[in-house]
Design a protein around this motif. Structure first.
Motif, PDB file in Angstrom:
ATOM      1  N   GLY A 124       7.644   8.874  23.942  1.00 17.20           N
ATOM      2  CA  GLY A 124       9.134   9.431  24.074  1.00 17.20           C
ATOM      3  C   GLY A 124       9.392  10.440  25.074  1.00 17.20           C
ATOM      4  O   GLY A 124      10.558  10.217  25.796  1.00 17.20           O
ATOM      5  N   THR A 133      11.788  10.102  28.373  1.00 13.23           N
ATOM      6  CA  THR A 133      12.913  11.008  28.546  1.00 13.23           C
ATOM      7  C   THR A 133      12.768  11.663  29.970  1.00 13.23           C
ATOM      8  O   THR A 133      13.824  11.745  30.492  1.00 13.23           O
ATOM      9  CB  THR A 133      12.800  12.025  27.514  1.00 13.23           C
ATOM     10  OG1 THR A 133      13.096  11.235  26.304  1.00 13.23           O
ATOM     11  CG2 THR A 133      14.259  12.546  27.614  1.00 13.23           C
ATOM     12  N   ARG A 152      13.440  12.132  16.035  1.00 17.32           N
ATOM     13  CA  ARG A 152      11.847  12.064  15.905  1.00 17.32           C
ATOM     14  C   ARG A 152      11.147  12.831  16.710  1.00 17.32           C
ATOM     15  O   ARG A 152      10.010  13.636  16.445  1.00 17.32           O
ATOM     16  CB  ARG A 152      11.661  10.628  16.415  1.00 17.32           C
ATOM     17  CG  ARG A 152      10.049  10.270  16.221  1.00 17.32           C
ATOM     18  CD  ARG A 152       9.945   8.700  16.558  1.00 17.32           C
ATOM     19  NE  ARG A 152       8.550   8.404  16.823  1.00 17.32           N
ATOM     20  CZ  ARG A 152       7.933   8.696  17.942  1.00 17.32           C
ATOM     21  NH1 ARG A 152       8.649   9.013  19.062  1.00 17.32           N
ATOM     22  NH2 ARG A 152       6.564   8.389  18.052  1.00 17.32           N
ATOM     23  N   GLN A 153      11.805  13.089  18.013  1.00 11.49           N
ATOM     24  CA  GLN A 153      10.992  14.122  18.923  1.00 11.49           C
ATOM     25  C   GLN A 153      11.088  15.469  18.556  1.00 11.49           C
ATOM     26  O   GLN A 153      10.305  16.047  18.424  1.00 11.49           O
ATOM     27  CB  GLN A 153      11.717  14.028  20.256  1.00 11.49           C
ATOM     28  CG  GLN A 153      11.210  12.668  21.112  1.00 11.49           C
ATOM     29  CD  GLN A 153       9.708  12.736  21.464  1.00 11.49           C
ATOM     30  OE1 GLN A 153       9.215  13.679  21.674  1.00 11.49           O
ATOM     31  NE2 GLN A 153       9.483  11.443  21.292  1.00 11.49           N
ATOM     32  N   ARG A 193      19.893   4.451  18.023  1.00 13.84           N
ATOM     33  CA  ARG A 193      18.411   4.304  18.419  1.00 13.84           C
ATOM     34  C   ARG A 193      18.211   5.605  18.992  1.00 13.84           C
ATOM     35  O   ARG A 193      17.193   6.433  18.974  1.00 13.84           O
ATOM     36  CB  ARG A 193      18.252   3.042  18.801  1.00 13.84           C
ATOM     37  CG  ARG A 193      18.281   1.924  18.123  1.00 13.84           C
ATOM     38  CD  ARG A 193      17.646   0.766  18.493  1.00 13.84           C
ATOM     39  NE  ARG A 193      17.829  -0.545  17.614  1.00 13.84           N
ATOM     40  CZ  ARG A 193      17.279  -0.721  16.524  1.00 13.84           C
ATOM     41  NH1 ARG A 193      16.307   0.062  16.093  1.00 13.84           N
ATOM     42  NH2 ARG A 193      17.492  -1.849  15.696  1.00 13.84           N
ATOM     43  N   THR A 194      18.985   5.880  20.343  1.00 17.78           N
ATOM     44  CA  THR A 194      18.837   6.931  21.115  1.00 17.78           C
ATOM     45  C   THR A 194      18.758   8.435  20.137  1.00 17.78           C
ATOM     46  O   THR A 194      17.991   9.205  20.217  1.00 17.78           O
ATOM     47  CB  THR A 194      19.803   7.057  22.066  1.00 17.78           C
ATOM     48  OG1 THR A 194      19.675   6.127  22.829  1.00 17.78           O
ATOM     49  CG2 THR A 194      19.591   8.252  23.021  1.00 17.78           C
ATOM     50  N   ASN A 199      14.778   2.772  11.965  1.00 20.46           N
ATOM     51  CA  ASN A 199      14.559   2.201  13.132  1.00 20.46           C
ATOM     52  C   ASN A 199      14.187   0.759  13.222  1.00 20.46           C
ATOM     53  O   ASN A 199      14.558   0.122  14.042  1.00 20.46           O
ATOM     54  CB  ASN A 199      13.583   2.718  14.133  1.00 20.46           C
ATOM     55  CG  ASN A 199      13.957   3.731  15.021  1.00 20.46           C
ATOM     56  OD1 ASN A 199      14.923   3.208  15.837  1.00 20.46           O
ATOM     57  ND2 ASN A 199      13.211   4.756  15.334  1.00 20.46           N
ATOM     58  N   GLU A 217      11.481   6.224  11.113  1.00 19.90           N
ATOM     59  CA  GLU A 217      10.928   4.922  11.310  1.00 19.90           C
ATOM     60  C   GLU A 217      11.392   3.944  10.616  1.00 19.90           C
ATOM     61  O   GLU A 217      11.624   2.747  11.026  1.00 19.90           O
ATOM     62  CB  GLU A 217       9.171   4.905  10.873  1.00 19.90           C
ATOM     63  CG  GLU A 217       8.585   5.918  11.805  1.00 19.90           C
ATOM     64  CD  GLU A 217       8.379   5.699  13.460  1.00 19.90           C
ATOM     65  OE1 GLU A 217       8.517   4.695  13.631  1.00 19.90           O
ATOM     66  OE2 GLU A 217       8.195   6.551  14.244  1.00 19.90           O
ATOM     67  N   GLU A 232      15.790   8.628  18.055  1.00 15.41           N
ATOM     68  CA  GLU A 232      14.725   9.147  18.922  1.00 15.41           C
ATOM     69  C   GLU A 232      14.830  10.701  19.171  1.00 15.41           C
ATOM     70  O   GLU A 232      13.496  11.199  19.222  1.00 15.41           O
ATOM     71  CB  GLU A 232      14.520   8.272  20.339  1.00 15.41           C
ATOM     72  CG  GLU A 232      13.422   8.659  21.055  1.00 15.41           C
ATOM     73  CD  GLU A 232      12.007   8.367  20.419  1.00 15.41           C
ATOM     74  OE1 GLU A 232      11.148   9.162  20.977  1.00 15.41           O
ATOM     75  OE2 GLU A 232      12.027   7.596  19.512  1.00 15.41           O
ATOM     76  N   HIS A 233      15.898  11.218  19.623  1.00 15.89           N
ATOM     77  CA  HIS A 233      16.102  12.543  19.542  1.00 15.89           C
ATOM     78  C   HIS A 233      15.574  13.339  18.322  1.00 15.89           C
ATOM     79  O   HIS A 233      14.865  14.100  18.347  1.00 15.89           O
ATOM     80  CB  HIS A 233      17.486  12.882  20.170  1.00 15.89           C
ATOM     81  CG  HIS A 233      17.684  12.657  21.447  1.00 15.89           C
ATOM     82  ND1 HIS A 233      16.943  12.692  22.571  1.00 15.89           N
ATOM     83  CD2 HIS A 233      18.853  12.124  22.092  1.00 15.89           C
ATOM     84  CE1 HIS A 233      17.452  12.452  23.667  1.00 15.89           C
ATOM     85  NE2 HIS A 233      18.723  11.971  23.360  1.00 15.89           N
TER      86      HIS A 233
END
Length: 425
Positions: A286, A290, A238-239, A231-232, A221, A218, A235-236
């Motif tokens: 997210g 996706t 983070r998921q 950023r992508t 980001n 976070e 996010e991966h």
């Protein structure tokens, strides 16, 4: 390994038990005219208790496919059955059979056998078969005793003896099952405590660094210097971290699944469904983006009286499955949530999707632990899971007294209906 070096005339597994029984019956039959049938049977049972036990053990080896020495590893246990049969004969002699059935010898030995059979990992069905066999052995003996008895054996007395014998067998069975069940429950409690300890360890030792990693993502980001690709990638990451946290949540819920709260639990409250589902959708944003999945939530689904954690357990697992197993070949990937109120006060929540669907042959299995209908698609569809989601939902619904119904068609989608009972009454 137990080795029994007793002679055949004292060993309860002796092969000469049938001859011994007939000899004793013939001797006793000489006095039959001066003896009641009941007394005749009681005297003979005491005399041939070891022969009858031997008959039982021989039959037992065939039925349960176990060696006698594996069932009764020491002489102490091996003597239990003939000792209880002898006590049966003593009870038959008593004027008050019902009172004499409160027999300390029988209860003590039956309890010991129950605990022994538990340590040997016997099953309840095995125990039931074992005592069914003992009842058959004694029934066969009584039939032989009628032929051997030379006096008058009134039908009423024959039936009375049979009833007493069966009552004693049921009593022995009850004591044995009580001890077996008590030992079994103690083992379950011990295993549950171990699982709870493991759960606390996992929560503390793994969740803490996971939360730290999520916080780091976070913070990264918030930087203005990141490219879109970075950023992508974040996010991966983070998921993936959220997936790991979800596994820990499932372990915690699995441990706590049987620790249900009382009806008047302060944890239960009237929960507005639409805001709660909307919040869950934000948490899953997210994955929704996706896979390009849309969740359709009515403006007002009303309220439900339940614990927040339990309701989130239901909905988060069902929504997560609907997203993961959406059909990438379809132009529109949708999930619909509806509500239906029943006349008995129960509430039906329906989570329906137009995803991959579940093969018919697997539909009856997917509520089981660690069962996944589409595990073979993990690589091609980029999905993963532990096979715990639907199992947790089914177990939690069972604890509530509710039901879970799945309807699915391969290629068309899946509908999961939860009928939650009225918890206010």
């Amino acid at each position: 390994m137990h080795t029994d070096d007793r002679s055949d005339d004292t060993h309860p597994n002796a092969c000469t038990h049938t001859e011994d029984t007939h000899k004793l019956n013939r001797t006793s039959s000489m006095q039959a005219s001066a003896t009641t049938y009941r007394l005749f049977v009681s005297q003979n049972i005491k005399s041939v208790s070891r022969a009858l036990a031997s008959d039982w053990l021989n039959r037992l080896e065939v039925v349960v496919n176990e060696k006698t020495v594996d069932i009764f590893p020491t002489d102490q246990y091996l003597d239990h059955i003939p000792a209880m049969i002898e006590q049966l004969g003593i009870i038959l002699e008593s004027e008050n059979s019902e009172l004499s059935m409160v027999n300390s010898v029988i209860s003590h030995k039956a309890l010991e056998l129950g605990r022994l059979r538990h340590t040997q990992k016997a099953t309840i069905s095995q125990l039931l078969r074992e005592y069914d066999l003992l009842a058959c052995v004694l029934a066969d003996y009584q039939l032989r005793s009628i032929d051997e008895f030379e006096g008058n054996a009134p039908l009423r007395e024959v039936l009375q003896v049979s009833d007493i014998i069966n009552s004693i067998i049921r009593l022995i069975q009850q004591y044995t099952m009580d001890a077996f069940t008590e030992s079994y429950m103690a083992t379950i409690e011990k295993q549950t405590d171990k699982l709870a300890s493991f759960n606390r360890f996992v929560s503390h030792e793994i969740r803490t660094p996971l939360n730290g990693a999520l916080l780091g993502v976070e913070l990264l980001n918030e930087s203005d210097e990141l490219t879109e690709q970075q950023r992508t990638d974040l996010e991966h990451i983070r998921q993936s971290l959220l997936e790991a946290a979800s596994v820990i949540d499932n372990v915690e819920r699995l441990v706590a699944i049987d620790q249900s709260d009382p009806v008047d639990s302060p944890l239960r409250q009237n929960l507005p469904l639409t805001p709660l589902i909307t919040d869950l959708c934000r948490q899953l944003s997210g994955a929704l983006q996706t896979r390009d999945v849309s969740i359709h939530v009515p403006d007002d689904l009303g309220e439900i009286y339940l614990e927040t954690s339990r309701l989130k357990l239901f909905l988060s697992n069902l929504l997560s499955n609907a997203i993961k197993y959406s059909d990438p070949q379809k132009q529109s990937r949708d999930v619909w949530i509806t509500r239906k109120d029943h006349a008995d006060g129960s509430l039906e929540l329906n989570v329906r999707d137009n995803g991959l669907g579940i093969p018919e042959e697997q539909l009856s299995q997917v509520l089981g632990m660690r069962v996944r209908a589409h595990a073979h698609l993990d690589d091609t569809h980029s999905v993963s899971g532990e096979g715990l989601g639907l199992y947790l939902v089914a177990e939690a619904m069972r604890e509530l007294g509710g039901t879970v119904t799945l309807e699915s068609e391969l290629g068309k989608g899946t509908s999961v209906k939860l009928v939650i009972p009225d918890m206010l009454h």
